[in-house]
Design a protein around this motif. Structure first.
Motif, short mmCIF file in Angstrom:
data_model
loop_
_atom_site.label_atom_id
_atom_site.label_comp_id
_atom_site.label_asym_id
_atom_site.label_seq_id
_atom_site.Cartn_x
_atom_site.Cartn_y
_atom_site.Cartn_z
N GLU A 1 -1.99 6.00 11.50
CA GLU A 1 -2.56 4.81 10.86
C GLU A 1 -2.32 3.57 11.72
N TYR B 1 0.84 -1.20 0.00
CA TYR B 1 0.00 0.00 0.00
C TYR B 1 0.88 1.25 0.00
N CYS C 1 0.60 5.50 0.02
CA CYS C 1 -0.30 6.64 0.19
C CYS C 1 -0.26 7.51 -1.07
#
Ligand code: ZN
Length: 481
Positions: A243, A27, A29
């Motif tokens: 997060e 992942y 951002c």
């Protein structure tokens, strides 16, 4: 030696192991869609594209997710300025993102989740945090209670008490401090202000905060724990720290095994920032420089180190790219002449070059070491090209030379460096098949008469029209493109 990656979480290089054998969940951002992305963003996207490509080359099946933040104060401000909607602004810059990143040859993600499409997942996560005592509602906002999360600060190495000592001036949003229990608590949900887009929720109408989006999107698209979570160094704190706090409080599992962060881009020795006014948008840069020259510029530095953005540096990268580009175009230029086939032997590669490339990349993605291998191969081809043009022969046997080219092409692809013929070179010339056949006959006649200059002229002429010639024992075959 297996691949080792520097993990921000542990502050050391660690052997790369995946949660599930052979599979990587990654992942990165993405952008907040209120402007074209700047060269600092581009650095992150290029670096993590190379990480992904390299893992794929090693044989991993990579699922790559990158988000779009399509709700944010910056987008709303821009919409107000332009008298349009937040959605219109977001759509415009998401489209622009694809245009610019395609030019940089960044592979498209498997999924691009958007904040406004993830509202249910975001609300669910906030609800769970609230139930477990990590979140509290306050006047229509919901905040994360950082002191409830014992591990807060583990990624950035910051301790709340130490931060507080020097925190004055760091608290940006004045009107939030009244609603928070602690200075470092951050918003998960924000009450709607008049005229802003808003969603129904148990806490009243409102919209999500920024940090919670990523936690919800990772969970929705990739699950509770992923292999690599990446972004620019500026995201390490507070974004990634938050997060972790959000996700791990609920799942009790590590959000990511490896946290990767790339270094800053400096402009002529100073940190690039909006306040200094030394901000460059990638789109503007690409008006002046070949996207591949810029990509090469980024890859010449180690990704964790700061990179100094200067005109001289970019010029040097443009020269370097020219060398590699010529090497990559060697096949379309001379392949037919050298009788290169597309048969089995094409698969043969220069093992020493492959091994050197792998050693460099396995060491936390040492792309400058990897580029050195590409330059060596490209220089071999350049030398042979000169011999071929001036003496009509090569010093390396044609079949062996094909292995050099093939190795260069494969390794360049791992770094996402792609040579394309320029627009003039690919514009169809409108030659009919009959005209091509006529030119081929003229070329054949010239060759029989040992008028090689004329034969080459015709060959080049056809090549400029995007027609490839393949000389074979029985005559010359050709195809378009
Ligand atoms: Zn994020």
């Amino acid at each position: 030696m297996p691949l080792a990656i520097y993990n921000t979480l542990t502050r050391r290089k660690e052997p790369f192991e995946t949660i599930e054998p052979g599979k990587v969940r990654m992942y990165v951002c993405g952008i907040t869609a209120y402007n074209y992305f700047h060269v600092g963003n581009a650095r992150a996207f290029i670096i993590f594209d190379v990480v992904r490509r390299y893992l794929m080359w090693l044989g991993y099946q990579v699922r790559f997710v990158q988000n779009f933040t399509d709700i944010d104060d910056k987008i709303l401000n821009r919409a107000v300025q332009e008298g349009t909607t937040m959605q219109a602004i977001a759509e415009r810059y998401i489209e622009a993102y694809f245009e610019d990143s395609d030019r940089l040859n960044i592979l498209r993600a498997d999924v691009y989740p958007r904040a406004t499409h993830t509202i249910d997942g975001i609300k669910r996560l906030i609800h769970e945090l609230e139930q477990q005592g990590f979140a509290y509602a306050s006047e229509g906002d919901v905040y994360y209670a950082v002191r409830q999360f014992a591990d807060y600060g583990k990624l950035s190495g910051r301790k709340l008490d130490e931060m507080q000592a020097g925190a004055s001036g760091r608290v940006e949003v004045e009107d939030e401090s009244e609603k928070k229990k602690d200075l470092f608590d951050f918003a998960l949900w924000k009450a709607a202000k008049p005229g802003e887009p808003a969603w129904e929720s148990p806490w009243g109408e409102g919209r999500p905060g920024w940090h919670i989006e990523c936690s919800a999107m990772v969970r929705q698209e990739l699950g509770d724990s992923i292999d690599i979570h990446a972004g620019g160094m500026d995201l390490q704190f507070p974004h990634h720290e938050n997060e972790i706090a959000q996700s791990e409080a609920v799942t009790h599992k590590p959000l990511a095994r490896f946290w990767m962060h790339n270094g800053f881009v400096n402009m002529d020795g100073e940190k690039m920032s909006k306040s200094l006014g030394n901000f460059r948008l990638t789109r503007d840069l690409l008006k002046e420089y070949d996207p591949m020259a810029f990509r090469l510029f980024i890859l010449q530095a180690h990704y964790r180190k700061p990179i100094d953005f200067t005109a001289e540096g970019l010029e040097a990268a443009a020269n370097g790219w020219q060398t590699i580009k010529e090497g990559l175009l060697f096949e379309s230029e001379f392949g037919a002449q050298l009788g290169w086939t597309s048969g089995e032997s094409v698969g043969t590669k220069i093992e020493t070059a492959i091994a050197q490339f792998k050693t460099a990349m396995d060491d936390d993605f040492n792309t400058s070491g990897a580029l050195a291998v590409l330059f060596d191969l490209a220089k071999d081809l350049k030398r042979e090209r000169n011999l071929l043009v001036h003496e009509g022969t090569t010093s390396i046997a044609p079949a062996e030379l094909q292995h050099h080219w093939h190795t260069l092409a494969e390794l360049a692809d791992v770094l996402g460096l792609k040579a394309e013929l320029t627009a003039e070179e690919t514009t169809p010339g409108g030659l009919s098949d009959a005209e091509i056949e006529t030119l081929l006959e003229e070329r054949q006649t010239a060759r029989k008469a040992k008028n090689f200059a004329e034969a080459d002229r015709i060959r080049n002429l056809l090549q400029e029209q995007g027609i490839t010639l393949i000389d074979q024992a029985g005559g010359t075959r050709w195809h378009r493109g």
